[in-house]
Enzyme design. Sequence first.
Site, mmCIF file in Angstrom:
data_model
loop_
_atom_site.group_PDB
_atom_site.id
_atom_site.type_symbol
_atom_site.label_atom_id
_atom_site.label_comp_id
_atom_site.label_asym_id
_atom_site.label_seq_id
_atom_site.Cartn_x
_atom_site.Cartn_y
_atom_site.Cartn_z
ATOM 1 N N GLU A 1 -9.935 9.685 11.648
ATOM 2 C CA GLU A 1 -11.348 9.299 11.561
ATOM 3 C C GLU A 1 -11.918 8.965 12.938
ATOM 4 N N ASP B 1 1.519 3.663 2.373
ATOM 5 C CA ASP B 1 2.424 3.864 3.519
ATOM 6 C C ASP B 1 3.409 2.707 3.657
ATOM 7 N N LEU C 1 -0.048 -1.903 9.133
ATOM 8 C CA LEU C 1 -0.615 -0.906 8.213
ATOM 9 C C LEU C 1 -1.673 -1.518 7.303
ATOM 10 N N ASP D 1 -2.858 -13.208 4.330
ATOM 11 C CA ASP D 1 -3.994 -12.340 4.658
ATOM 12 C C ASP D 1 -3.984 -12.105 6.163
ATOM 13 N N ALA E 1 -5.031 -2.760 6.006
ATOM 14 C CA ALA E 1 -6.410 -2.430 6.388
ATOM 15 C C ALA E 1 -7.263 -2.241 5.148
ATOM 16 N N GLN E 2 -8.572 -2.372 5.334
ATOM 17 C CA GLN E 2 -9.515 -1.860 4.339
ATOM 18 C C GLN E 2 -9.571 -0.373 4.685
ATOM 19 N N HIS F 1 -2.805 11.590 4.826
ATOM 20 C CA HIS F 1 -1.509 11.795 4.175
ATOM 21 C C HIS F 1 -1.533 11.116 2.816
ATOM 22 N N GLY G 1 0.841 -1.197 0.000
ATOM 23 C CA GLY G 1 0.000 0.000 0.000
ATOM 24 C C GLY G 1 0.880 1.252 0.000
ATOM 25 N N THR H 1 -6.163 6.558 13.219
ATOM 26 C CA THR H 1 -6.547 7.548 12.215
ATOM 27 C C THR H 1 -7.328 8.720 12.805
ATOM 28 N N TYR I 1 -15.607 2.157 9.121
ATOM 29 C CA TYR I 1 -14.135 2.179 9.158
ATOM 30 C C TYR I 1 -13.651 2.796 10.473
HETATM 31 P P1 NAP Z 1 -3.597 1.558 1.523
HETATM 32 O O1 NAP Z 1 -2.771 2.172 0.435
HETATM 33 O O2 NAP Z 1 -5.015 1.219 1.254
HETATM 34 O O3 NAP Z 1 -2.833 0.261 2.028
HETATM 35 C C1 NAP Z 1 -3.452 -0.723 2.810
HETATM 36 C C2 NAP Z 1 -2.886 -2.062 2.405
HETATM 37 O O4 NAP Z 1 -3.488 -3.079 3.214
HETATM 38 C C3 NAP Z 1 -3.182 -2.443 0.941
HETATM 39 O O5 NAP Z 1 -1.973 -2.796 0.304
HETATM 40 C C4 NAP Z 1 -4.121 -3.628 1.064
HETATM 41 O O6 NAP Z 1 -3.919 -4.607 0.066
HETATM 42 C C5 NAP Z 1 -3.696 -4.213 2.404
HETATM 43 N N1 NAP Z 1 -4.730 -5.095 2.944
HETATM 44 C C6 NAP Z 1 -6.063 -4.868 3.022
HETATM 45 N N2 NAP Z 1 -6.685 -5.929 3.542
HETATM 46 C C7 NAP Z 1 -5.732 -6.859 3.791
HETATM 47 C C8 NAP Z 1 -5.756 -8.185 4.305
HETATM 48 N N3 NAP Z 1 -6.910 -8.735 4.713
HETATM 49 N N4 NAP Z 1 -4.592 -8.869 4.395
HETATM 50 C C9 NAP Z 1 -3.425 -8.311 3.994
HETATM 51 N N5 NAP Z 1 -3.339 -7.054 3.497
HETATM 52 C C10 NAP Z 1 -4.480 -6.339 3.403
HETATM 53 O O7 NAP Z 1 -3.600 2.501 2.803
HETATM 54 P P2 NAP Z 1 -2.488 3.538 3.323
HETATM 55 O O8 NAP Z 1 -2.941 4.889 2.939
HETATM 56 O O9 NAP Z 1 -1.146 3.068 2.978
HETATM 57 O O10 NAP Z 1 -2.722 3.437 4.894
HETATM 58 C C11 NAP Z 1 -1.967 2.536 5.698
HETATM 59 C C12 NAP Z 1 -2.686 2.339 7.015
HETATM 60 O O11 NAP Z 1 -2.823 3.579 7.684
HETATM 61 C C13 NAP Z 1 -4.100 1.773 6.904
HETATM 62 O O12 NAP Z 1 -4.308 0.952 8.031
HETATM 63 C C14 NAP Z 1 -4.985 3.000 6.978
HETATM 64 O O13 NAP Z 1 -6.256 2.652 7.454
HETATM 65 C C15 NAP Z 1 -4.200 3.848 7.945
HETATM 66 N N6 NAP Z 1 -4.346 5.299 7.806
HETATM 67 C C16 NAP Z 1 -4.145 5.901 6.600
HETATM 68 C C17 NAP Z 1 -4.225 7.280 6.512
HETATM 69 C C18 NAP Z 1 -4.018 7.988 5.203
HETATM 70 O O14 NAP Z 1 -4.412 9.160 5.106
HETATM 71 N N7 NAP Z 1 -3.364 7.377 4.227
HETATM 72 C C19 NAP Z 1 -4.498 8.041 7.663
HETATM 73 C C20 NAP Z 1 -4.663 7.384 8.880
HETATM 74 C C21 NAP Z 1 -4.576 6.016 8.943
HETATM 75 P P3 NAP Z 1 -4.939 -4.819 -1.164
HETATM 76 O O15 NAP Z 1 -4.431 -3.918 -2.244
HETATM 77 O O16 NAP Z 1 -4.765 -6.281 -1.447
HETATM 78 O O17 NAP Z 1 -6.309 -4.453 -0.697
HETATM 79 N N1 GDD Z 2 -12.846 9.545 -2.092
HETATM 80 C C1 GDD Z 2 -13.590 10.616 -2.444
HETATM 81 N N2 GDD Z 2 -14.090 10.685 -3.711
HETATM 82 N N3 GDD Z 2 -13.816 11.576 -1.523
HETATM 83 C C2 GDD Z 2 -14.540 12.653 -1.903
HETATM 84 C C3 GDD Z 2 -15.063 12.791 -3.198
HETATM 85 C C4 GDD Z 2 -14.839 11.758 -4.143
HETATM 86 O O1 GDD Z 2 -15.272 11.807 -5.277
HETATM 87 N N4 GDD Z 2 -15.731 13.970 -3.258
HETATM 88 C C5 GDD Z 2 -15.634 14.543 -2.059
HETATM 89 N N5 GDD Z 2 -14.916 13.748 -1.218
HETATM 90 C C6 GDD Z 2 -14.627 14.029 0.197
HETATM 91 C C7 GDD Z 2 -15.059 12.900 1.141
HETATM 92 O O2 GDD Z 2 -16.475 12.956 1.370
HETATM 93 C C8 GDD Z 2 -14.228 13.271 2.369
HETATM 94 O O3 GDD Z 2 -14.866 14.274 3.106
HETATM 95 C C9 GDD Z 2 -12.937 13.847 1.777
HETATM 96 O O4 GDD Z 2 -13.231 14.130 0.391
HETATM 97 C C10 GDD Z 2 -11.718 12.943 1.846
HETATM 98 O O5 GDD Z 2 -12.060 11.679 1.309
HETATM 99 P P1 GDD Z 2 -10.938 10.546 1.067
HETATM 100 O O6 GDD Z 2 -9.824 11.090 0.264
HETATM 101 O O7 GDD Z 2 -11.645 9.335 0.567
HETATM 102 O O8 GDD Z 2 -10.317 10.321 2.512
HETATM 103 P P2 GDD Z 2 -10.982 10.136 3.957
HETATM 104 O O9 GDD Z 2 -10.685 11.390 4.718
HETATM 105 O O10 GDD Z 2 -12.384 9.687 3.883
HETATM 106 O O11 GDD Z 2 -10.134 8.919 4.539
HETATM 107 C C11 GDD Z 2 -8.701 8.888 4.406
HETATM 108 O O12 GDD Z 2 -8.112 9.545 5.496
HETATM 109 C C12 GDD Z 2 -8.323 8.903 6.776
HETATM 110 C C13 GDD Z 2 -7.622 9.769 7.828
HETATM 111 O O13 GDD Z 2 -8.449 10.844 8.173
HETATM 112 C C14 GDD Z 2 -8.288 7.428 4.298
HETATM 113 O O14 GDD Z 2 -6.920 7.373 3.954
HETATM 114 C C15 GDD Z 2 -8.476 6.703 5.622
HETATM 115 O O15 GDD Z 2 -7.882 5.393 5.533
HETATM 116 C C16 GDD Z 2 -7.758 7.499 6.725
HETATM 117 O O16 GDD Z 2 -7.908 6.867 7.975
#
Ligand code: NAP
Ligand code: GDD
Length: 326
Positions: free
Chosen positions: A129, A13, A82, A60, A84-85, A183, A11, A127, A153
Amino acid sequence: MKTAIITGALGQDGSFLAEHLLGLNHKVYGIARRKSTDADSWGLLEHLKENKNFKLVHGDITDPIFMSNLISDIKPTKLFNLGAQSHVAYSFQNPYTTFETDACAVVHMLSALQKHSPATRFYQASTSELFGGINCPITGYSETSPFHPRSPYGVAKLAAHWATINFREAYGMFSCAGILFNHESERRGLDFVTRKVTNGVARIKAGLETKIIMGNVDAYRDWGYAKDYVKMMNLMLEADEPQEYVIATGKAYSIKDLLELSFSLVGINNWEDYVEFDERFMRPSEVPYLLGDPTKAGAELGWVPETSFEELIKIMLSSDLKRYGI
Ligand code: NAP
Ligand code: GDD
């Protein structure tokens, strides 16, 4: 040599963290689900195929047998969970499997660590969230702000957050959770809002598309660069004590700001003409305003965000433009 397991290694991160830890001379085991149609794919980590300190392990995280065997065989110095869905909107349609992956799997993991490798330091990807984005303090959410998750989530991540703290309090394990605000990067999935916009703008510029179809453009997020944020994950496991930290930039922007900046960077100043609304991108309960206060991370671990919102969007946009030959 320190050893680390990273779940979710392919993924956004996970891939940055694997590179960061290899640079710090760790042996890294990256966990990823096998892809039925392309079992040899290393995705974002294709360039590590020949690296003798990196091993890709297919599995998994919801399979307790797989995770127990892995932990008892490797007994890593560090485990970064890291995997997660991670898509909030998707979790409304698939709440049960989201809970299995984002909550139940974490309890299994902690339990396996307690039994087979209690000295392993554990990082849980919590997160912003968890806070829910209603009544955000003017200075931003901090480690002491109350939680109010607004999606399946968020609810699952809150269970995992407390499980991480509970294993620390109950069994003295070094387990802690980073409360990371949004991020992003050039590796972000295409259906998260920043990448949807930078990719959409690049496609419009390339003449492949005429519109971007969006949901709620009035939401605010505190957006940082993923490459900066993974450094903090490791700092937390290198600290003297396991503790929770908010990781954020301390600045919030709206989706409208994101659209305006992204279009203006390619010389389009009337972004409204290129954006349409569609109800299907709205969420049953929205998180309207997220701003984080990273004071504790700076004061105690010396972490500061290095990349501004504008720099981040420039990095993402130039990567997407390049993909379309612009
Ligand atoms: P990401 O790109 O969606 O990466 C998550 C990875 O987890 C994907 O490669 C996914 O693989 C894998 N995964 C999902 N279900 C799995 C399973 N059952 N077994 C093994 N692997 C599995 O997310 P990210 O942005 O890097 O985020 C990393 C972590 O930080 C996540 O836990 C996310 O919830 C958390 N987080 C992210 C943010 C953000 O803004 N990016 C902020 C706060 C927290 P597949 O491709 O196979 O589904
Ligand atoms: N994805 C998406 N697609 N979001 C949209 C759209 C669209 O077409 N239009 C508006 N948005 C708004 C969403 O409703 C939300 O308020 C905001 O854009 C950000 O959406 P996402 O980029 O999908 O991120 P997120 O904030 O819901 O969740 C991400 O950040 C979390 C940390 O706060 C994910 O990375 C989570 O895994 C992570 O925990």
